[in-house]
Each structure stands twice: as C-alpha cells, then as structure tokens.
Design a protein around this motif. Structure first.
Motif, mmCIF file in Angstrom:
data_model
loop_
_atom_site.group_PDB
_atom_site.id
_atom_site.type_symbol
_atom_site.label_atom_id
_atom_site.label_comp_id
_atom_site.label_asym_id
_atom_site.label_seq_id
_atom_site.Cartn_x
_atom_site.Cartn_y
_atom_site.Cartn_z
ATOM 1 N N THR A 25 29.496 53.665 43.056
ATOM 2 C CA THR A 25 30.911 53.562 43.391
ATOM 3 C C THR A 25 31.093 53.681 44.899
ATOM 4 O OG1 THR A 25 31.645 54.490 41.273
ATOM 5 C CG2 THR A 25 33.194 54.602 43.106
ATOM 6 N N GLN A 26 31.982 52.868 45.446
ATOM 7 C CA GLN A 26 32.259 52.909 46.878
ATOM 8 C C GLN A 26 33.768 52.829 47.093
ATOM 9 O OE1 GLN A 26 30.125 53.146 49.795
ATOM 10 N NE2 GLN A 26 32.178 53.538 50.596
ATOM 11 N N VAL B 231 29.208 47.674 49.073
ATOM 12 C CA VAL B 231 28.980 48.133 50.442
ATOM 13 C C VAL B 231 30.191 47.798 51.305
ATOM 14 C CG1 VAL B 231 26.480 47.927 50.316
ATOM 15 C CG2 VAL B 231 27.841 45.965 51.089
ATOM 16 N N ILE B 232 30.384 48.575 52.363
ATOM 17 C CA ILE B 232 31.435 48.314 53.348
ATOM 18 C C ILE B 232 30.907 47.295 54.357
ATOM 19 C CG2 ILE B 232 32.856 49.309 55.184
ATOM 20 C CD1 ILE B 232 32.811 51.937 53.649
ATOM 21 N N LEU B 233 31.694 46.273 54.643
ATOM 22 C CA LEU B 233 31.315 45.264 55.623
ATOM 23 C C LEU B 233 31.938 45.595 56.981
ATOM 24 C CD1 LEU B 233 31.771 42.017 53.480
ATOM 25 C CD2 LEU B 233 29.671 43.309 53.899
ATOM 26 N N TYR C 156 31.974 44.360 49.680
ATOM 27 C CA TYR C 156 31.212 43.298 49.025
ATOM 28 C C TYR C 156 30.219 43.894 48.043
ATOM 29 C CZ TYR C 156 27.600 39.671 48.467
ATOM 30 O OH TYR C 156 26.701 38.783 47.947
ATOM 31 N N THR C 157 30.041 43.202 46.919
ATOM 32 C CA THR C 157 28.942 43.508 46.015
ATOM 33 C C THR C 157 28.476 42.209 45.380
ATOM 34 O OG1 THR C 157 28.195 44.780 44.085
ATOM 35 C CG2 THR C 157 30.493 44.081 44.087
ATOM 36 N N PRO C 158 27.168 41.921 45.430
ATOM 37 C CA PRO C 158 26.665 40.623 44.958
ATOM 38 C C PRO C 158 26.468 40.522 43.456
ATOM 39 C CG PRO C 158 24.876 41.908 45.879
ATOM 40 C CD PRO C 158 26.132 42.706 46.111
ATOM 41 N N TYR D 296 34.226 39.952 46.966
ATOM 42 C CA TYR D 296 34.672 40.389 48.284
ATOM 43 C C TYR D 296 36.057 41.020 48.148
ATOM 44 C CZ TYR D 296 30.984 37.360 50.141
ATOM 45 O OH TYR D 296 29.777 36.768 50.419
ATOM 46 N N VAL D 297 36.302 42.105 48.881
ATOM 47 C CA VAL D 297 37.608 42.759 48.830
ATOM 48 C C VAL D 297 38.081 43.085 50.246
ATOM 49 C CG1 VAL D 297 37.289 43.749 46.529
ATOM 50 C CG2 VAL D 297 36.574 45.051 48.547
#
Length: 289
Positions: A230-231, A249-251, A240-242, A214-215
């Motif tokens: 890349t995002q 993806v953008i949350l 977030y990326t699992p 999470y960022v």
C-alpha cells in the motif's frame, strides 16, 4: 419543452459485452433506482446493463447500480451521483458501478464500489466519501484506490495484445510444469517473463508510457493497495503501479497524465450534449436488446 424520445432496437449479433472478471463475483444490487445523472457530455456514452441490454445516454439521463459506462472516442462524460460526488470519464473508457448506496440520514448504509476497467477518469468526493471514506473503493486491473476526502485522476493503460498473449502462454507453461523427480506440479514464478510494464508501445497509440495504473492527486489524499503493498499519495503527487503484484510507487513528476474536458464541464451548466444537440431537447434514450 419536448420530452426525450425513446426507441427500442434489436441487438446486432456482433454487439457483445466483455464482462470484467471481478464484477462476476458481486452480489445482486441492494439499492433500487438511479444513483446518478449525466450532467455534461461531449459525445457518445453507453450504459451496458446487467441483463445484456445497452442504453445510449444523453444529458440528464440516469445511471444505475450495475451499469457499465462506456465513453466513445472524443467523449468526455461527467456523472453526478446522489451524494453530490462526481466522476468524469475521459474518452475510450469503461467504468462499472458495482455498488452505490447512499441515504442522507443512514450513513451506516453507505457503500460506493467502482471498477475502472479501461481508460481514465477524474473523481470528486461527495458526502459519502467525506463521512465514510472507508466505504469508497475503486478497483482497477493493478490496484484498488481508496480515498481520504479528495479529488484525483486515474488512468489505466492496458498492455499490448502481444504482451498479454505472451503472459498467458507463460501462465499455462507454469501451470503445467512438473518436477521430474516426483511428477508433481510445481509453482513456477512468472517473473521469468519480462514485466508487462516493460512491454513495447503499441504503434500508433496516443501514449508511449508503460502499461499500468497512473494516478494524480489534486486535493486530499488517496492510497493504492495491491498484493505488492500500500502506498499513500498526497495532493500534488503522482503515482504508478505496473501490475497487481508490484507495489505502487511515487513518481517524481507528471508522467504524461492529461485530462482536458471541454470548458463547459467546469461551469456545471450541463449544456454540452452528445448527439441530442444543444439543450438536450432532441435527446433520444435508445435501449438496445
């Protein structure tokens, strides 16, 4: 003023270091000498060295290239690097300083590579990241974080032990699967296993969020890169990326990221210490062998 005491202790048999696989691929450090200093500390902080020793750090202790910094329960630790960048570790975190090279008059030699193995941190860009943003990288188990002059928070939540065990068994089964007609190994996609991000929460854990990275971007911009793509994430956005194979993806909102170091950490005074007591006058640097 009393000087910090030093002690040497024998490493107990059960005191072992879990090496992170990616770090094993690195080369010998080219930069000699300290790369940063502990400026704030609220508990126990350990630096595991490449030679197998470990050092208990206090305020004003130096950190070096190759150190694995380990913050214990309830410990926040702020480290200021030689380019005036800062990283603040949250409790129960592990950060490897894979490479850090900076000289004011030699920008072509800039290099900063970190490895967030566990837990979370807040990073503030310094001179290196501002003049050579492409020379900064932070690896995590699910993606690499790149910057564009920024302040960001990153937090990695590991899968439960049960989920990891199941995934490992599926990996072995995939590797040993053979085609009945040709008796040749076939690549079986591991997507047959439920994604690690959907693993159930660990009972008693402080967070019920799914495992993964999470960022949160507080200023500037970062980008996450893995095998899925890349995002980019701008100030005010959450990401977030699992897993390393699934795209970031953008949350739409804060997924539950909390970063609350003691108030003294925002003053820059460096007055908060760990076991050394106020002012750090009784601080002990202890090398464990």
């Amino acid at each position: 003023m009393n000087q910090p005491q030093r002690c040497i202790a024998t490493k107990p048999p059960l005191f072992t270091t879990a090496l992170f696989a990616a770090a094993l691929l690195g080369t010998a450090p080219a930069w000699a000498g300290p790369v940063g200093t502990v400026v704030n500390l609220s508990g126990a902080l350990l630096a595991k060295k490449a030679d197998g020793t470990a050092k208990v750090l206090s305020v004003k202790s130096s950190v070096e290239q190759g150190d694995m910094l380990v913050s214990e329960k309830d410990t926040y630790a702020r480290i200021r690097f030689i380019d005036n960048s800062e990283i603040t570790l949250r409790p129960n975190s592990q950060l490897k300083i894979d490479n850090f090279s900076f000289e004011e008059d030699k920008p072509e030699q800039d290099n900063a590579a970190f490895n967030l193995v566990k837990g979370g941190l807040r990073a503030v860009t310094g001179t290196l990241g501002k003049r050579n943003k492409e020379k900064f990288g932070m690896n995590t188990p699910t993606a690499t974080i790149g910057i564009r002059g920024t302040i960001f928070i990153a937090e990695y939540i590991a899968p439960s032990e049960a989920a990891l065990a199941a995934y490992g068994m599926a990996s072995v089964a995939a590797a040993s699967y053979t085609d009945a007609r040709s008796d040749m190994p076939m690549a079986v996609p591991l997507q047959v296993l439920p994604p690690l991000a959907q693993a159930p929460a660990v009972p008693g854990a402080s967070s019920s969020r799914a495992p993964g990275l999470y960022v949160q971007v507080l200023d500037g911009m970062i980008h996450l890169t893995n095998q899925g793509g890349t995002q980019n994430f701008a100030a005010g956005q959450f990401g977030y990326t699992p897993s390393f194979s699934q795209p970031p993806v953008i949350l739409p909102s804060n997924p539950g990221i909390q970063f609350t170091p003691p108030p003294a950490f925002s003053t820059g005074s460096g007055s908060q210490t760990g076991s050394g007591g106020p002012g750090g006058s009784d601080a002990v640097d202890c090398v464990v062998r």
